[in-house]
Design a protein around this motif. Sequence first.
Motif, PDB file in Angstrom:
ATOM      1  N   GLY A 117      25.795  45.107  32.847  1.00 19.01           N
ATOM      2  CA  GLY A 117      25.116  44.247  33.814  1.00 19.01           C
ATOM      3  C   GLY A 117      26.013  43.165  34.382  1.00 19.01           C
ATOM      4  N   GLU A 118      25.617  42.669  35.548  1.00 17.95           N
ATOM      5  CA  GLU A 118      26.411  41.669  36.253  1.00 17.95           C
ATOM      6  C   GLU A 118      26.594  40.395  35.435  1.00 17.95           C
ATOM      7  OE1 GLU A 118      24.773  40.868  40.081  1.00 17.95           O
ATOM      8  OE2 GLU A 118      25.435  42.779  40.952  1.00 17.95           O
ATOM      9  N   ASP A 119      25.509  39.882  34.858  1.00 13.80           N
ATOM     10  CA  ASP A 119      25.598  38.622  34.134  1.00 13.80           C
ATOM     11  C   ASP A 119      26.560  38.724  32.951  1.00 13.80           C
ATOM     12  OD1 ASP A 119      23.806  37.582  35.899  1.00 13.80           O
ATOM     13  OD2 ASP A 119      22.104  37.526  34.514  1.00 13.80           O
ATOM     14  N   LYS A 120      26.500  39.812  32.225  1.00 16.35           N
ATOM     15  CA  LYS A 120      27.346  39.994  31.041  1.00 16.35           C
ATOM     16  C   LYS A 120      28.820  40.071  31.443  1.00 16.35           C
ATOM     17  CE  LYS A 120      27.830  42.982  26.930  1.00 16.35           C
ATOM     18  NZ  LYS A 120      29.246  43.363  27.067  1.00 16.35           N
ATOM     19  N   ILE A 121      29.129  40.905  32.425  1.00 15.45           N
ATOM     20  CA  ILE A 121      30.517  41.063  32.847  1.00 15.45           C
ATOM     21  C   ILE A 121      31.044  39.757  33.443  1.00 15.45           C
ATOM     22  CG2 ILE A 121      32.048  42.206  34.500  1.00 15.45           C
ATOM     23  CD1 ILE A 121      31.411  44.008  32.239  1.00 15.45           C
ATOM     24  N   ALA A 122      30.240  39.101  34.269  1.00 18.28           N
ATOM     25  CA  ALA A 122      30.672  37.853  34.894  1.00 18.28           C
ATOM     26  C   ALA A 122      31.002  36.799  33.843  1.00 18.28           C
ATOM     27  CB  ALA A 122      29.594  37.336  35.848  1.00 18.28           C
ATOM     28  N   GLN A 123      30.149  36.686  32.831  1.00 23.94           N
ATOM     29  CA  GLN A 123      30.378  35.665  31.798  1.00 23.94           C
ATOM     30  C   GLN A 123      31.605  36.000  30.950  1.00 23.94           C
ATOM     31  OE1 GLN A 123      26.927  34.780  29.407  1.00 23.94           O
ATOM     32  NE2 GLN A 123      27.673  32.726  29.011  1.00 23.94           N
ATOM     33  N   GLU A 124      31.761  37.236  30.565  1.00 22.73           N
ATOM     34  CA  GLU A 124      32.889  37.618  29.710  1.00 22.73           C
ATOM     35  C   GLU A 124      34.223  37.503  30.441  1.00 22.73           C
ATOM     36  OE1 GLU A 124      30.423  40.802  26.877  1.00 22.73           O
ATOM     37  OE2 GLU A 124      31.653  41.521  28.560  1.00 22.73           O
ATOM     38  N   THR A 125      34.219  37.754  31.765  1.00 20.72           N
ATOM     39  CA  THR A 125      35.469  37.730  32.526  1.00 20.72           C
ATOM     40  C   THR A 125      35.658  36.436  33.324  1.00 20.72           C
ATOM     41  OG1 THR A 125      34.476  38.812  34.462  1.00 20.72           O
ATOM     42  CG2 THR A 125      35.432  40.252  32.760  1.00 20.72           C
ATOM     43  N   ALA A 126      34.720  35.499  33.179  1.00 21.33           N
ATOM     44  CA  ALA A 126      34.781  34.214  33.894  1.00 21.33           C
ATOM     45  C   ALA A 126      34.951  34.421  35.390  1.00 21.33           C
ATOM     46  CB  ALA A 126      35.904  33.334  33.335  1.00 21.33           C
ATOM     47  N   SER A 127      34.278  35.444  35.911  1.00 19.38           N
ATOM     48  CA  SER A 127      34.411  35.827  37.319  1.00 19.38           C
ATOM     49  C   SER A 127      33.035  36.009  37.939  1.00 19.38           C
ATOM     50  CB  SER A 127      35.169  37.151  37.457  1.00 19.38           C
ATOM     51  OG  SER A 127      36.414  37.131  36.817  1.00 19.38           O
ATOM     52  N   PRO A 128      32.676  35.196  38.912  1.00 25.83           N
ATOM     53  CA  PRO A 128      31.438  35.487  39.645  1.00 25.83           C
ATOM     54  C   PRO A 128      31.513  36.875  40.281  1.00 25.83           C
ATOM     55  CG  PRO A 128      32.320  33.328  40.234  1.00 25.83           C
ATOM     56  CD  PRO A 128      33.372  34.010  39.426  1.00 25.83           C
ATOM     57  N   ILE A 129      30.371  37.414  40.661  1.00 19.83           N
ATOM     58  CA  ILE A 129      30.322  38.734  41.305  1.00 19.83           C
ATOM     59  C   ILE A 129      30.753  38.558  42.764  1.00 19.83           C
ATOM     60  CG2 ILE A 129      28.874  40.740  41.778  1.00 19.83           C
ATOM     61  CD1 ILE A 129      29.280  40.033  38.777  1.00 19.83           C
ATOM     62  N   LEU A 130      31.960  39.041  43.080  1.00 21.09           N
ATOM     63  CA  LEU A 130      32.563  38.754  44.382  1.00 21.09           C
ATOM     64  C   LEU A 130      33.014  39.996  45.134  1.00 21.09           C
ATOM     65  CD1 LEU A 130      34.776  35.734  43.226  1.00 21.09           C
ATOM     66  CD2 LEU A 130      32.635  35.592  44.492  1.00 21.09           C
ATOM     67  N   GLY A 131      32.564  41.180  44.698  1.00 17.87           N
ATOM     68  CA  GLY A 131      32.948  42.402  45.408  1.00 17.87           C
ATOM     69  C   GLY A 131      34.438  42.663  45.307  1.00 17.87           C
ATOM     70  N   SER A 132      35.077  42.904  46.459  1.00 23.70           N
ATOM     71  CA  SER A 132      36.506  43.235  46.449  1.00 23.70           C
ATOM     72  C   SER A 132      37.382  42.077  45.994  1.00 23.70           C
ATOM     73  CB  SER A 132      36.945  43.680  47.844  1.00 23.70           C
ATOM     74  OG  SER A 132      36.336  44.906  48.196  1.00 23.70           O
ATOM     75  N   LEU A 133      36.865  40.851  46.037  1.00 22.85           N
ATOM     76  CA  LEU A 133      37.620  39.718  45.496  1.00 22.85           C
ATOM     77  C   LEU A 133      37.815  39.843  43.988  1.00 22.85           C
ATOM     78  CD1 LEU A 133      36.423  36.578  47.466  1.00 22.85           C
ATOM     79  CD2 LEU A 133      38.784  37.101  46.888  1.00 22.85           C
ATOM     80  N   ASN A 134      36.958  40.593  43.328  1.00 29.29           N
ATOM     81  CA  ASN A 134      37.207  40.969  41.930  1.00 29.29           C
ATOM     82  C   ASN A 134      38.168  42.158  41.973  1.00 29.29           C
ATOM     83  OD1 ASN A 134      33.697  40.505  41.588  1.00 29.29           O
ATOM     84  ND2 ASN A 134      35.219  39.078  40.828  1.00 29.29           N
ATOM     85  N   SER A 135      39.457  41.879  41.920  1.00 26.40           N
ATOM     86  CA  SER A 135      40.443  42.921  42.225  1.00 26.40           C
ATOM     87  C   SER A 135      40.380  44.101  41.258  1.00 26.40           C
ATOM     88  CB  SER A 135      41.859  42.349  42.259  1.00 26.40           C
ATOM     89  OG  SER A 135      42.224  41.810  41.006  1.00 26.40           O
ATOM     90  N   GLY A 136      39.897  43.890  40.041  1.00 25.40           N
ATOM     91  CA  GLY A 136      39.744  45.010  39.125  1.00 25.40           C
ATOM     92  C   GLY A 136      38.822  46.082  39.685  1.00 25.40           C
ATOM     93  N   LEU A 137      37.829  45.644  40.454  1.00 27.21           N
ATOM     94  CA  LEU A 137      36.898  46.602  41.037  1.00 27.21           C
ATOM     95  C   LEU A 137      37.539  47.393  42.180  1.00 27.21           C
ATOM     96  CD1 LEU A 137      33.384  44.911  41.021  1.00 27.21           C
ATOM     97  CD2 LEU A 137      34.606  46.147  39.240  1.00 27.21           C
ATOM     98  N   GLN A 138      38.593  46.857  42.772  1.00 32.85           N
ATOM     99  CA  GLN A 138      39.336  47.643  43.765  1.00 32.85           C
ATOM    100  C   GLN A 138      39.990  48.860  43.100  1.00 32.85           C
ATOM    101  OE1 GLN A 138      42.101  45.381  46.198  1.00 32.85           O
ATOM    102  NE2 GLN A 138      40.876  43.531  45.984  1.00 32.85           N
ATOM    103  N   LEU A 139      40.539  48.636  41.910  1.00 34.94           N
ATOM    104  CA  LEU A 139      41.176  49.734  41.176  1.00 34.94           C
ATOM    105  C   LEU A 139      40.133  50.756  40.713  1.00 34.94           C
ATOM    106  CD1 LEU A 139      43.817  50.851  40.123  1.00 34.94           C
ATOM    107  CD2 LEU A 139      43.690  49.264  38.197  1.00 34.94           C
TER     108      LEU A 139
END
Length: 459
Positions: A117-139
């Motif tokens: 889920g979004e909340d879990k991943i965001a909290q663990e990675t200290a990253s708001p849900i930002l689409g392509s700005l979350n560069s890991g999701l580009q990969l």
Amino acid sequence: MPKPVIAIFDVGKTNKKLFLIDEEYKIVYERSAKFVETLDEDGEPCENLESLISSVYDSLHQVQKMEEFEIKAINFSTYGASFVYLDANGKPLTPLYNYLKAYPAELSKEFYAKYGGEDKIAQETASPILGSLNSGLQLYRLKKENPAIFAKVKYALHLPQYLSFLITGKALADITSIGCHTQLWDFNKNDYHHWVKEEGLIEKLGEFTAADTSLDIDYEGKKYKVGVGLHDSSAALIPYLENFNTPFVLLSTGTWCIALNPYNQEPLTQAELKQDCLCYMHFKGKAVKASRIFAGNEHEQQLKRIADYFDRAAYIFKHLKFNAGLFLKLAAKVPENAESVKAFTAVSAFANRDLSMFKTAEEAYHQLIYDLVKQQVYSLKLILNTGVTRIFVDGGFGKNAIYMHLLAISLPQIEVYASSVSQATAIGTALAINDAWNNNPVPTDIIELKYFSAIQRTV
């Protein structure tokens, strides 16, 4: 005798710069270039990677020939959230995709459903849900949408590390890039997040290397110390970390106003993440809690509204001085001025104000700045913690006398300074590997400060 220098490539979205910086951290040479964007296979605008590569090589070749300088070291800083995908021969396989490119909703939904889920991943990675700005999701997107290309990827390097690769031939990963709103790094475990391992991405991310590392490289017959490259926001913090021991927050103001607290390593809460907080990464590998608001952008929009309404030229507002009497009149005219902001909002209260309530453009502008400052104070308090006694304001608002006075009035327990570092990102990038090329102590006069004292705060 040639002057010893470090060459710094500072690559922004608009300007690509090369600086030569001497041992006293004075910029002794500067070269700037701009490139026309190209299009990716979907017709979306993106960085012209071919022009960027040519510019790095051509610029370095040019300064190598300058007899008045002896280049001792080279380092790189660039904007973040951008990967270069390389094949086994070190050649790029794809365009350099724009981090503003829309992310497919279904793929995002699939990813977060798979990994908690979004909340879990965001909290663990200290990253708001930002689409392509979350560069890991580009990969992740490349793997799912284009598996044939993904299979050919030997290395996926963030842009600073790719520029270093051009000179060193070494595929490296650095914490300032990996740790900044990428959703690749688990801040609780201080390691790559388990999803990165499960998707088989780690071996493509290069050898994990400390951001203050330099490599001994022979390039075109000359020996250099070459850094691994840094994310530009982390680099801009380094001059302050090197010059001050007392805990501080750096408020970097521009289109975005980003408050960086390198002395707050508390994990981000869900509430903080939903209020646009995130973590950057200190070049020594510590979390830097940050909050941000889009205040510079709002300032430009509302300034135009004021200028149009009162038939005034927008540029004159840059030279307005703080008018304490006018501010006192506003306290009576706008009752909520006495109240603090109670909740996070995307824009300040001024966006909804009727300009007919103000007698002059100056009065309206003072209210605009106060509304922005109140929003900024709320955002700052999300990341402030015990022990922080100073706030350094750099960028555009640091030069705005009204903003600085009102910020100082609003934070009476904290010393407020307008600060400036000439080319802070480039200076910080040089400082990251100072010991590799510079035998002199780090100068203490890199940063210019203007203190807004208790007398100035009194209204």
